[in-house]
Design an enzyme around this catalytic site. Structure first.
Site, PDB file in Angstrom:
ATOM      1  N   HIS A 133      91.458 -17.274  82.135  1.00  0.00           N
ATOM      2  CA  HIS A 133      91.980 -16.938  83.468  1.00  0.00           C
ATOM      3  C   HIS A 133      93.498 -17.045  83.578  1.00  0.00           C
ATOM      4  O   HIS A 133      94.095 -16.303  84.365  1.00  0.00           O
ATOM      5  CB  HIS A 133      91.347 -17.858  84.522  1.00  0.00           C
ATOM      6  CG  HIS A 133      89.888 -17.593  84.742  1.00  0.00           C
ATOM      7  ND1 HIS A 133      89.154 -18.230  85.729  1.00  0.00           N
ATOM      8  CD2 HIS A 133      89.015 -16.757  84.108  1.00  0.00           C
ATOM      9  CE1 HIS A 133      87.889 -17.799  85.680  1.00  0.00           C
ATOM     10  NE2 HIS A 133      87.787 -16.919  84.704  1.00  0.00           N
TER      11      HIS A 133
ATOM     12  N   ARG B 258      92.125  -8.999  87.356  1.00  0.00           N
ATOM     13  CA  ARG B 258      92.672  -9.714  88.515  1.00  0.00           C
ATOM     14  C   ARG B 258      93.495 -10.928  88.087  1.00  0.00           C
ATOM     15  O   ARG B 258      94.416 -11.343  88.797  1.00  0.00           O
ATOM     16  CB  ARG B 258      91.554 -10.136  89.473  1.00  0.00           C
ATOM     17  CG  ARG B 258      90.636 -11.223  88.951  1.00  0.00           C
ATOM     18  CD  ARG B 258      89.463 -11.486  89.898  1.00  0.00           C
ATOM     19  NE  ARG B 258      88.670 -12.640  89.533  1.00  0.00           N
ATOM     20  CZ  ARG B 258      87.758 -12.657  88.546  1.00  0.00           C
ATOM     21  NH1 ARG B 258      87.542 -11.569  87.818  1.00  0.00           N
ATOM     22  NH2 ARG B 258      87.070 -13.766  88.284  1.00  0.00           N
ATOM     23  N   HIS B 259      93.159 -11.481  86.932  1.00  0.00           N
ATOM     24  CA  HIS B 259      93.914 -12.650  86.457  1.00  0.00           C
ATOM     25  C   HIS B 259      95.327 -12.265  86.014  1.00  0.00           C
ATOM     26  O   HIS B 259      96.251 -13.068  86.117  1.00  0.00           O
ATOM     27  CB  HIS B 259      93.157 -13.334  85.320  1.00  0.00           C
ATOM     28  CG  HIS B 259      91.794 -13.794  85.725  1.00  0.00           C
ATOM     29  ND1 HIS B 259      91.595 -14.748  86.701  1.00  0.00           N
ATOM     30  CD2 HIS B 259      90.561 -13.406  85.320  1.00  0.00           C
ATOM     31  CE1 HIS B 259      90.301 -14.945  86.873  1.00  0.00           C
ATOM     32  NE2 HIS B 259      89.647 -14.130  86.049  1.00  0.00           N
TER      33      HIS B 259
ATOM     34  N   THR C 219      99.668 -39.087  78.763  1.00  0.00           N
ATOM     35  CA  THR C 219      98.735 -38.500  79.731  1.00  0.00           C
ATOM     36  C   THR C 219      98.681 -36.990  79.631  1.00  0.00           C
ATOM     37  O   THR C 219      97.793 -36.359  80.215  1.00  0.00           O
ATOM     38  CB  THR C 219      99.193 -38.823  81.167  1.00  0.00           C
ATOM     39  OG1 THR C 219     100.499 -38.234  81.356  1.00  0.00           O
ATOM     40  CG2 THR C 219      99.254 -40.323  81.418  1.00  0.00           C
TER      41      THR C 219
ATOM     42  N   ASP D 141     105.650 -36.658  72.261  1.00  0.00           N
ATOM     43  CA  ASP D 141     106.459 -37.872  72.282  1.00  0.00           C
ATOM     44  C   ASP D 141     105.741 -38.918  71.430  1.00  0.00           C
ATOM     45  O   ASP D 141     104.776 -38.601  70.712  1.00  0.00           O
ATOM     46  CB  ASP D 141     106.754 -38.347  73.718  1.00  0.00           C
ATOM     47  CG  ASP D 141     105.522 -38.910  74.426  1.00  0.00           C
ATOM     48  OD1 ASP D 141     104.408 -38.859  73.855  1.00  0.00           O
ATOM     49  OD2 ASP D 141     105.680 -39.406  75.567  1.00  0.00           O
ATOM     50  N   HIS D 142     106.218 -40.172  71.484  1.00  0.00           N
ATOM     51  CA  HIS D 142     105.615 -41.238  70.674  1.00  0.00           C
ATOM     52  C   HIS D 142     104.147 -41.455  71.017  1.00  0.00           C
ATOM     53  O   HIS D 142     103.332 -41.746  70.144  1.00  0.00           O
ATOM     54  CB  HIS D 142     106.403 -42.541  70.860  1.00  0.00           C
ATOM     55  CG  HIS D 142     106.525 -42.956  72.298  1.00  0.00           C
ATOM     56  ND1 HIS D 142     107.359 -42.280  73.184  1.00  0.00           N
ATOM     57  CD2 HIS D 142     105.917 -43.932  73.015  1.00  0.00           C
ATOM     58  CE1 HIS D 142     107.244 -42.850  74.377  1.00  0.00           C
ATOM     59  NE2 HIS D 142     106.378 -43.850  74.294  1.00  0.00           N
TER      60      HIS D 142
ATOM     61  N   CYS E  39     101.550 -35.734  75.067  1.00  0.00           N
ATOM     62  CA  CYS E  39     102.175 -37.021  75.399  1.00  0.00           C
ATOM     63  C   CYS E  39     101.052 -37.971  75.793  1.00  0.00           C
ATOM     64  O   CYS E  39      99.880 -37.665  75.531  1.00  0.00           O
ATOM     65  CB  CYS E  39     103.285 -36.888  76.442  1.00  0.00           C
ATOM     66  SG  CYS E  39     102.774 -36.480  78.116  1.00  0.00           S
TER      67      CYS E  39
HETATM   68  C1  RB5 Z   1     105.062 -42.719  77.533  1.00  0.00           C
HETATM   69  O1  RB5 Z   1     104.876 -44.091  77.688  1.00  0.00           O
HETATM   70  C2  RB5 Z   1     104.327 -41.952  78.618  1.00  0.00           C
HETATM   71  O2  RB5 Z   1     104.898 -42.209  79.867  1.00  0.00           O
HETATM   72  C3  RB5 Z   1     104.330 -40.473  78.329  1.00  0.00           C
HETATM   73  O3  RB5 Z   1     103.777 -40.235  77.068  1.00  0.00           O
HETATM   74  C4  RB5 Z   1     103.542 -39.598  79.276  1.00  0.00           C
HETATM   75  O4  RB5 Z   1     102.259 -40.124  79.493  1.00  0.00           O
HETATM   76  C5  RB5 Z   1     104.215 -39.200  80.507  1.00  0.00           C
HETATM   77  O5  RB5 Z   1     103.724 -38.373  81.287  1.00  0.00           O
END
Ligand code: RB5
Length: 151
Positions: free
Chosen positions: A106, A140-141, A75, A16-17, A73
């Site tokens: 794994h 096992r994995h 996070t 994403d951005h 993204c």
């Molecule tokens: C975008 O602002 C943010 O929410 C997205 O990139 C991500 O972190 C969501 O999980």
């Protein structure tokens, strides 16, 4: 031997951005190294919804257009959640090289998902190298990952 992927199929890329800057870094790196990839977007910093790009990459894994992908993204969590709705996808949110090594060894992860707002370009580079140079251990994995898909 190259430290980068040499397979027949292109690596799928999606962000994403908030992941765009790291994806752009990876695109430039792959161009420089001659690595084949498909960039499923997004293609700029305008605010977008990460599932739109996750599902493009997830579909490419499902239909075997790509065997591996990298997703980013802010996070890493949102795009990872959307990717893992695809039955063929095992997307792993990684933030250091040891987590990355273990998810290949794994979990046989086929998508490396990165938190673009948390990591540096150097950390992304290091995790990409580990991701594409660690073999799945099987055994096992294998029986464990066989139980992941829902009926
Ligand atoms: C975008 O602002 C943010 O929410 C997205 O990139 C991500 O972190 C969501 O999980």
């Amino acid at each position: 031997m190259s430290i980068f992927p040499q397979g027949e199929k292109p690596i799928g890329l999606a962000s994403d951005h908030a992941g765009f800057a790291i994806k752009k870094y990876i695109v430039n790196l792959f161009d420089e190294k001659g690595i084949k990839y498909i960039d499923f977007g997004t293609y700029g910093t305008e605010s977008v919804d990460y599932p739109d790009f996750a599902h493009k990459l997830g579909t490419a894994i499902d239909n075997k257009e790509c065997d591996f992908g990298i997703a980013i993204c802010g996070t890493g969590n949102g795009i990872n959640m959307a990717l893992n709705k695809h039955q063929s996808v095992r997307s792993a949110l990684c933030w250091n090289t040891e987590i990355t090594r273990l998810t290949r060894a794994h979990n046989n992860a086929n998508i490396l998902t990165l938190p673009g707002r948390i990591i540096s370009q150097q950390e992304a580079y290091d995790m990409i190298v580990v991701f594409f140079n660690t073999e799945f251990e099987g055994g096992r994995h294998q029986s464990r990952i066989d139980k992941i898909p829902c009926a």
